[in-house]
Design an enzyme around this catalytic site. Sequence first.
Site, PDB file in Angstrom:
ATOM      1  N   LYS A  76      33.610  80.821  57.792  1.00  0.00           N
ATOM      2  CA  LYS A  76      33.344  79.422  57.458  1.00  0.00           C
ATOM      3  C   LYS A  76      34.017  78.548  58.511  1.00  0.00           C
ATOM      4  O   LYS A  76      35.132  78.849  58.953  1.00  0.00           O
ATOM      5  CB  LYS A  76      33.916  79.126  56.062  1.00  0.00           C
ATOM      6  CG  LYS A  76      33.636  77.714  55.551  1.00  0.00           C
ATOM      7  CD  LYS A  76      34.199  77.509  54.143  1.00  0.00           C
ATOM      8  CE  LYS A  76      33.873  76.140  53.580  1.00  0.00           C
ATOM      9  NZ  LYS A  76      34.423  75.926  52.223  1.00  0.00           N
ATOM     10  N   SER A 151      31.032  74.319  48.719  1.00  0.00           N
ATOM     11  CA  SER A 151      30.942  73.891  50.085  1.00  0.00           C
ATOM     12  C   SER A 151      30.730  75.014  51.100  1.00  0.00           C
ATOM     13  O   SER A 151      30.342  74.741  52.225  1.00  0.00           O
ATOM     14  CB  SER A 151      32.211  73.123  50.466  1.00  0.00           C
ATOM     15  OG  SER A 151      33.328  73.995  50.470  1.00  0.00           O
ATOM     16  N   SER A 175      33.910  76.462  45.525  1.00  0.00           N
ATOM     17  CA  SER A 175      33.169  76.504  46.787  1.00  0.00           C
ATOM     18  C   SER A 175      32.844  77.887  47.338  1.00  0.00           C
ATOM     19  O   SER A 175      32.108  78.002  48.316  1.00  0.00           O
ATOM     20  CB  SER A 175      33.920  75.719  47.863  1.00  0.00           C
ATOM     21  OG  SER A 175      33.759  74.334  47.656  1.00  0.00           O
TER      22      SER A 175
END
Lengths: 490, 95
Positions: A76, A151, A175
């Site tokens: 990420k 997210s 997330s």
Amino acid sequence: MIHASLTELRAALDARRISSVELAGLFLERIERLDPKLNAFITVDRDGALAAARAADTRIAEGRAGPLTGIPIAHKDVFCTEGLATSCGSKMLANFVSPYDAHVVARLKAEGAVMLGKTNMDEFAMGSSNENSHFGPTRNPWDTARVPGGSSGGSAAAVAARLAPAATGTDTGGSVRQPAALTGVTGIKPTYGVVSRYGMIAYASSLDQGGAFGASSADCALMLGAMAGFDPRDSTSLERTPEDYTRALGDGAGGQPLAGLTIGLPVEFFGPGMADDVRAAVEAALDTYRALGARTVEVSLPNARLAIPAYYVIAPAEASSNLSRFDGVRYGHRVAEYTDLADMYAKSRAEGFGAEVKRRILIGTYVLSHGYYDAYYLQAQKLRRLIAEDFRAAFARCDVIAGPTSPTTAWAIGEKADDPVQMYLSDIYTIAVNLAGLPALSHPCGFGAGRLPVGLQLIGGYFAEARLLGAAHRYQQATDWHLQRPADGA
Amino acid sequence: MSLSTDQVRRIARLARIDLGEAEITATQAKLNSILGLIEQMQAVDTRAVEPMSHPQELAQRLREDAVTEADRRDAFQKIAPATEAGLYLVPKVIE
């Protein structure tokens, strides 16, 4: 090889049926071909991946391979990577190249894992749909008109579309788990303090926790094993003896491998608000758990309804403090024209941050401002204790807690984009876990309307990661939801 | 509790975020809907509850007051918007 588990990839690499360079090439080719449609990656590091793969091949040839040596992964874009762009999904950091590696990045590098690139995300990890990215929304591989969740939506979509066998994520209010559910992959958020936050760009420090995505519980266990561990550079990192997260992944089909396991079902997680298709898939999954020998009991988390309000005080408050570092002086975006220092700060931040990040900074600034601290931040921290105590009481009656991960399947891009409160409510089942600091995972448990994936959430007591992974693994040995894949051209 | 446009301007100033007049009203409406959600907290009596900041009640670790990092000033300043002679450049603050 594209659909192989990490264990199968390990065996193939060790037996020299494929080299790490060939394996990286396979996934890089898929990224090049499929990602223009999905936008799961912000940065692809072809040269870095091939160099790491060559080093991994040498290590394998020398018999020094660890569990992840030579296996491609994605990070990420919240994790700092030395020498490679780290944007956090923001214009503020669009040109930022970190001078150091995050602890998680360094750990996976040391393991010999091959990083393919950095995945798309909601700006500064604030969002539940990936629509808040400066680099455009990531699309759900099961239906490209829909969001992948957020997210960590880019990591989830990358694993779902097999652009990477596994990926890292972070989970502040859901997330990792929510995008895992919406894209049909497995994702785990460990106990707060298990994975170091060093080099993980901070959103809400008392809630942020690194986690992992994989096609299965077993793949997540291998990733978590490489990521977890004490780090003195993170002041809330826990000093614990390293664990083998694969230790409860028992084998052998048939029988009742979950006999003796008591699963608590919180009444609050099964009330109105859960879509019918999600409810049907979750109920069917619980039937499977019972068939595997588990017993289910009703439990109650009476303060869980306060989790979202408490979260939207604590997280913005901590964000407003954390994001004050972005001032256009030491790194990040600086506006082209300004009159004085105060004007430079205010305009750089106005240009560098997107709408949702600004909203959360403003809310945080307000709740921490003079005269409001007790009514908001302190009250939220007290509710946090009530929520944690609810879980403690529930775990006196059960070993793990189960329920839906998300109240609905993936929604259409744009559907909630202009209504922050509706967006916040999509995390209703995940946020309480972060407030209590507990470990939890989401695994695929079927499909809803339109063949959109549904996730089941399993929550454990502190440090129960191996138990959660073991239970999910038994479920995945008895079912094949986690083996379903979206069509490449979706 | 609902914020006036003046309060929104004041909070934006505290947060060092330049909000144009056109953005103030739209921001006000969204912030007020979020504060409406947060307001549910106030119904709970928490007088006897201790606030919780870390799930394991971890105290801050202390370490020796010793230098542990190498000097990497050049690497850190390479990513700054403006530097000179090892210093970060900002607009003049003191006349």
